[in-house]
Write a protein that holds these residues in place. Structure first.
Motif, PDB file in Angstrom:
ATOM      1  N   ASN A 149     -12.391 -32.587  -6.044  1.00 51.84           N
ATOM      2  CA  ASN A 149     -11.052 -32.617  -5.461  1.00 51.84           C
ATOM      3  C   ASN A 149     -10.041 -33.310  -6.369  1.00 51.84           C
ATOM      4  O   ASN A 149      -8.837 -33.051  -6.284  1.00 51.84           O
ATOM      5  CB  ASN A 149     -11.082 -33.311  -4.094  1.00 51.84           C
ATOM      6  N   LYS A 150     -10.524 -34.191  -7.241  1.00 55.80           N
ATOM      7  CA  LYS A 150      -9.640 -34.848  -8.196  1.00 55.80           C
ATOM      8  C   LYS A 150      -8.977 -33.818  -9.107  1.00 55.80           C
ATOM      9  O   LYS A 150      -7.867 -34.044  -9.611  1.00 55.80           O
ATOM     10  CB  LYS A 150     -10.440 -35.853  -9.019  1.00 55.80           C
ATOM     11  N   ALA A 151      -9.646 -32.676  -9.310  1.00 60.79           N
ATOM     12  CA  ALA A 151      -9.104 -31.637 -10.199  1.00 60.79           C
ATOM     13  C   ALA A 151      -7.787 -31.078  -9.691  1.00 60.79           C
ATOM     14  O   ALA A 151      -6.959 -30.610 -10.476  1.00 60.79           O
ATOM     15  CB  ALA A 151     -10.122 -30.515 -10.378  1.00 60.79           C
ATOM     16  N   TYR A 152      -7.559 -31.129  -8.366  1.00 64.24           N
ATOM     17  CA  TYR A 152      -6.298 -30.633  -7.833  1.00 64.24           C
ATOM     18  C   TYR A 152      -5.138 -31.503  -8.310  1.00 64.24           C
ATOM     19  O   TYR A 152      -4.068 -31.006  -8.654  1.00 64.24           O
ATOM     20  CB  TYR A 152      -6.346 -30.578  -6.309  1.00 64.24           C
ATOM     21  N   ASP A 153      -5.334 -32.809  -8.335  1.00 60.99           N
ATOM     22  CA  ASP A 153      -4.305 -33.704  -8.863  1.00 60.99           C
ATOM     23  C   ASP A 153      -4.134 -33.516 -10.374  1.00 60.99           C
ATOM     24  O   ASP A 153      -3.067 -33.799 -10.915  1.00 60.99           O
ATOM     25  CB  ASP A 153      -4.669 -35.163  -8.587  1.00 60.99           C
ATOM     26  N   MET A 154      -5.207 -33.065 -11.050  1.00 60.41           N
ATOM     27  CA  MET A 154      -5.193 -32.920 -12.503  1.00 60.41           C
ATOM     28  C   MET A 154      -4.942 -31.482 -12.940  1.00 60.41           C
ATOM     29  O   MET A 154      -5.138 -31.148 -14.105  1.00 60.41           O
ATOM     30  CB  MET A 154      -6.537 -33.397 -13.071  1.00 60.41           C
ATOM     31  N   ARG A 155      -4.491 -30.635 -12.013  1.00 56.15           N
ATOM     32  CA  ARG A 155      -4.365 -29.203 -12.339  1.00 56.15           C
ATOM     33  C   ARG A 155      -3.514 -28.966 -13.591  1.00 56.15           C
ATOM     34  O   ARG A 155      -3.922 -28.230 -14.499  1.00 56.15           O
ATOM     35  CB  ARG A 155      -3.771 -28.446 -11.159  1.00 56.15           C
ATOM     36  N   ASP A 156      -2.338 -29.561 -13.654  1.00 55.26           N
ATOM     37  CA  ASP A 156      -1.465 -29.361 -14.811  1.00 55.26           C
ATOM     38  C   ASP A 156      -2.147 -29.838 -16.090  1.00 55.26           C
ATOM     39  O   ASP A 156      -2.022 -29.209 -17.148  1.00 55.26           O
ATOM     40  CB  ASP A 156      -0.139 -30.093 -14.618  1.00 55.26           C
ATOM     41  N   TRP A 157      -2.864 -30.947 -15.985  1.00 50.99           N
ATOM     42  CA  TRP A 157      -3.567 -31.480 -17.159  1.00 50.99           C
ATOM     43  C   TRP A 157      -4.641 -30.506 -17.628  1.00 50.99           C
ATOM     44  O   TRP A 157      -4.748 -30.219 -18.827  1.00 50.99           O
ATOM     45  CB  TRP A 157      -4.189 -32.830 -16.816  1.00 50.99           C
ATOM     46  N   PHE A 158      -5.448 -29.980 -16.704  1.00 50.40           N
ATOM     47  CA  PHE A 158      -6.497 -29.033 -17.081  1.00 50.40           C
ATOM     48  C   PHE A 158      -5.904 -27.807 -17.763  1.00 50.40           C
ATOM     49  O   PHE A 158      -6.411 -27.350 -18.800  1.00 50.40           O
ATOM     50  CB  PHE A 158      -7.307 -28.607 -15.850  1.00 50.40           C
ATOM     51  N   LEU A 159      -4.846 -27.259 -17.215  1.00 49.00           N
ATOM     52  CA  LEU A 159      -4.243 -26.057 -17.791  1.00 49.00           C
ATOM     53  C   LEU A 159      -3.623 -26.351 -19.153  1.00 49.00           C
ATOM     54  O   LEU A 159      -3.670 -25.506 -20.063  1.00 49.00           O
ATOM     55  CB  LEU A 159      -3.195 -25.492 -16.835  1.00 49.00           C
TER      56      LEU A 159
END
Length: 328
Positions: A283-293
């Motif tokens: 779920n942490k990935a949702y907060d980090m979405r822009d970072w991942f992309l």
């Protein structure tokens, strides 16, 4: 929520983000656990700061590598490599370079993508919130959909690697123990597991993220277990083979390796119900979405790689060398 079904398109994705990004209760290593890990490695704060400084300087001198990686990740790579500067350099090179070879696993990592949502409907994934007393992270995959028709191993593997990416930014450990529940696994699932993708995901885990695999436990082993183990062994190093264990349905042999307190109730442990842990770290990935992309922009430029680079041989010419470096 199934984004692929198109329920409202953007509205659907916004709803997922607003409800899931705040539901995050993973517990990174405590100060006491961090001190234990560093003591086990004989590492002081001064040693750590010096190593990160030198590794940063080395990275800045590599013409083919970007410098877009934070000190926290460099530090954890160094710790995961048991404080070996040379191993960490290989890890840093692989972190940016392997994207060329494995874009399906290391690029276009959108936590709101339909492929991710489909996989979340097919299997429960979790990283248990407490380190074991040995300093290990327990990573569990369970409740696989018995119907293999919509199972995509590449997306499943990509999501596990995203969790490793999150941990590399904010957690400490001395290794990973995988618990894989095969209660619903069929030969159909085995046939849909691409051996090259399995091999690549292992390579990424143990080089780009410098993770050390301390054990792989297949629980509720079905009749297909021989095929599963054969597949896994064909894609992994010989040293890891000795750390692969199978446990029959109804047996308690898993707890000879992992204490019950680190395992959910549905698998015979005492940690609590599955729903308490499922996808909590992811779920942490949702907060980090822009970072991942954004990370898709940071990839090695192989046209600038020095022709005499030893790391080029390690990464592209002898993948097995990674395995020898990381399984210890």
């Amino acid at each position: 929520m199934d984004c692929a079904a198109g329920r409202g398109g953007v509205l659907s994705r916004a709803w997922i983000y607003s409800t899931m990004s705040t539901n995050y209760n993973f517990q990174p290593a405590t100060p006491k656990e961090i001190a234990f890990i560093k003591k086990r490695l004989g590492l002081t704060e001064e040693d750590t700061e010096f190593a990160v400084k030198k590794l940063r300087e080395w990275l800045e001198m590599q013409p083919h590598l970007p410098n877009n990686i934070d000190d926290a990740r460099i530090e954890r790579m160094y710790i995961n490599c048991k404080c070996s500067m040379e191993r960490t350099k290989i890890g840093l090179d692989a972190y940016f370079s392997l994207k060329h070879r494995m874009p399906d696993l290391s690029m276009k990592r959108d936590p709101l993508g339909p492929d991710v949502e489909q996989t979340k409907n097919n299997i429960k994934m979790m990283v248990m919130p407490r380190l074991t007393k040995e300093g290990y992270r327990i990573i569990i995959n369970t409740q696989l959909d018995p119907d293999p028709s919509s199972y995509v191993f590449a997306t499943h593997a990509k999501m596990v690697l995203m969790e490793l990416e999150i941990m590399m930014g904010e957690d400490y450990s001395l290794g990973d123990v995988y618990v894989i529940d095969l209660a619903n696994a069929t030969m159909g699932h085995v046939l849909r597991t691409d051996i090259n993708c399995l091999r690549n995901s292992e390579l990424l885990s143990r080089t780009a993220y410098c993770r050390r695999i301390k054990g792989v436990h297949f629980v509720n082993s079905p009749k297909t277990i021989d095929a599963v183990v054969k597949l896994v062994k064909s894609a992994t190093s010989e040293k890891l083979h000795t750390r692969i264990h199978t446990h029959l349905p109804g047996s308690t042999t898993l707890f000879e390796h992992v204490a019950r307190e680190y395992i959910p109730e549905e698998l015979g442990g005492t940690a609590g119900p599955l729903e308490k842990f499922s996808y909590q770290l992811f779920n942490k990935a949702y907060d980090m979405r822009d970072w991942f992309l954004e990370q898709d922009n940071y990839i090695s430029d192989e046209t600038k790689r020095p022709p005499d680079s030893k790391l080029a041989q390690d990464i592209y010419g002898a993948a097995g060398s990674f395995k020898k470096l990381s399984v210890d």
